[in-house]
Write a protein that holds these residues in place. Sequence first.
Motif, PDB file in Angstrom:
ATOM      1  N   ILE A 114     -46.501 -11.552  -7.832  1.00 23.48           N
ATOM      2  CA  ILE A 114     -47.169 -11.673  -6.550  1.00 23.48           C
ATOM      3  C   ILE A 114     -46.169 -11.553  -5.405  1.00 23.48           C
ATOM      4  N   ALA A 115     -46.718 -11.317  -4.206  1.00 25.37           N
ATOM      5  CA  ALA A 115     -45.904 -11.213  -2.998  1.00 25.37           C
ATOM      6  C   ALA A 115     -46.752 -11.619  -1.812  1.00 25.37           C
ATOM      7  N   GLY A 116     -46.084 -11.891  -0.692  1.00 23.58           N
ATOM      8  CA  GLY A 116     -46.788 -12.177   0.546  1.00 23.58           C
ATOM      9  C   GLY A 116     -46.953 -10.909   1.358  1.00 23.58           C
ATOM     10  N   GLY A 128     -43.821 -18.157   5.176  1.00 25.28           N
ATOM     11  CA  GLY A 128     -45.230 -18.457   5.353  1.00 25.28           C
ATOM     12  C   GLY A 128     -45.508 -19.230   6.626  1.00 25.28           C
ATOM     13  N   ASP A 129     -44.578 -19.138   7.601  1.00 22.01           N
ATOM     14  CA  ASP A 129     -44.738 -19.856   8.864  1.00 22.01           C
ATOM     15  C   ASP A 129     -44.817 -18.851  10.004  1.00 22.01           C
ATOM     16  N   VAL A 141     -50.870  -9.037  -3.637  1.00 21.58           N
ATOM     17  CA  VAL A 141     -50.755  -9.905  -2.466  1.00 21.58           C
ATOM     18  C   VAL A 141     -51.550 -11.193  -2.690  1.00 21.58           C
ATOM     19  N   SER A 142     -50.838 -12.320  -2.659  1.00 26.65           N
ATOM     20  CA  SER A 142     -51.479 -13.624  -2.845  1.00 26.65           C
ATOM     21  C   SER A 142     -51.766 -14.308  -1.517  1.00 26.65           C
ATOM     22  N   GLU A 150     -53.132 -22.349   2.169  1.00 26.25           N
ATOM     23  CA  GLU A 150     -54.445 -22.434   1.552  1.00 26.25           C
ATOM     24  C   GLU A 150     -54.809 -21.130   0.847  1.00 26.25           C
ATOM     25  N   SER A 151     -54.482 -20.001   1.492  1.00 28.00           N
ATOM     26  CA  SER A 151     -54.765 -18.697   0.894  1.00 28.00           C
ATOM     27  C   SER A 151     -53.980 -18.499  -0.394  1.00 28.00           C
ATOM     28  N   ARG A 152     -52.707 -18.886  -0.391  1.00 29.77           N
ATOM     29  CA  ARG A 152     -51.883 -18.701  -1.588  1.00 29.77           C
ATOM     30  C   ARG A 152     -52.429 -19.514  -2.760  1.00 29.77           C
TER      31      ARG A 152
END
Length: 267
Positions: A75-77, A167-168, A217-218, A228-230
């Motif tokens: 997975i990746a952002g 993630g910020d 994409v996670s 929350e999405s991850r």
Amino acid sequence: MAVLTAVQEESEAFREVGGLTQRLRGKPYYVAEGSDAKYPNVVHREIDRNNIQSGEKVRDVIEHWQPELLVLCGIAGGINGRADVSVGDVIIPPYIHYCSFAKLSSQGARRRYIPFDYPSINLHQDYVAPLRDDHSWLTDTLRSELPEGCQPKVHVESLVAGDKIYGDPDSEEQQRIVQEYDEAVAIDMESVGLCRGVAASRNNPQYNPRLLIVRSVSDIIDDPQNDESRKLWRPYACAIASHFTWRVVTDIVEMEPDPRRTPEVAA
């Protein structure tokens, strides 16, 4: 060939899809039940998170197996607004940026560079790019596992590899990276480890490994609801990346001759 994953959830998803249920005794490798323990078609190993640990484990895999192909699956952002990327989409990067090696000065971050390999062009042309329009890799089994209406897209776009989880949306460092690498669509923590490990293995003219990176994409890193999405999409993304990887791996096994069993090798 060797398929590598970084964390347990990715590993379990891939082993389930590929049927790699047999662990080689005393080794951290999994193969399919009934495989030739010395010459399996596909071997799996978990290589840990971050580029340093993944690079070390990749070199171990190469020393043990000398695989013709190494695939990093996981997975990746995603980066908001890039190529219409959404959670669940598949990213197959032809180019990797390494964002963590830099000099910080009064003029800002000055990038520094190290040599490493990149994903193989012929694999992208022959096996990956056609799957952008051929959705046969989306099996009925996978569709049944995904949320209703989820239709993952395949993107052949650049990726950024770093050594942090981004993630910020308010982070100045994250904003700087997103702005600097303006054509990249996702970010991960292990790709450069794989690419560096493959480059370091090129000390034998008879050994010419190829590599491929498959990410799903996670989460979107600049989304305020990133965490929350991850949590929600991580298992879906692991399944999507695993099914896509398995399709590519099986296509290659079926279409390309096994170099270990050619007349030249037998002789």
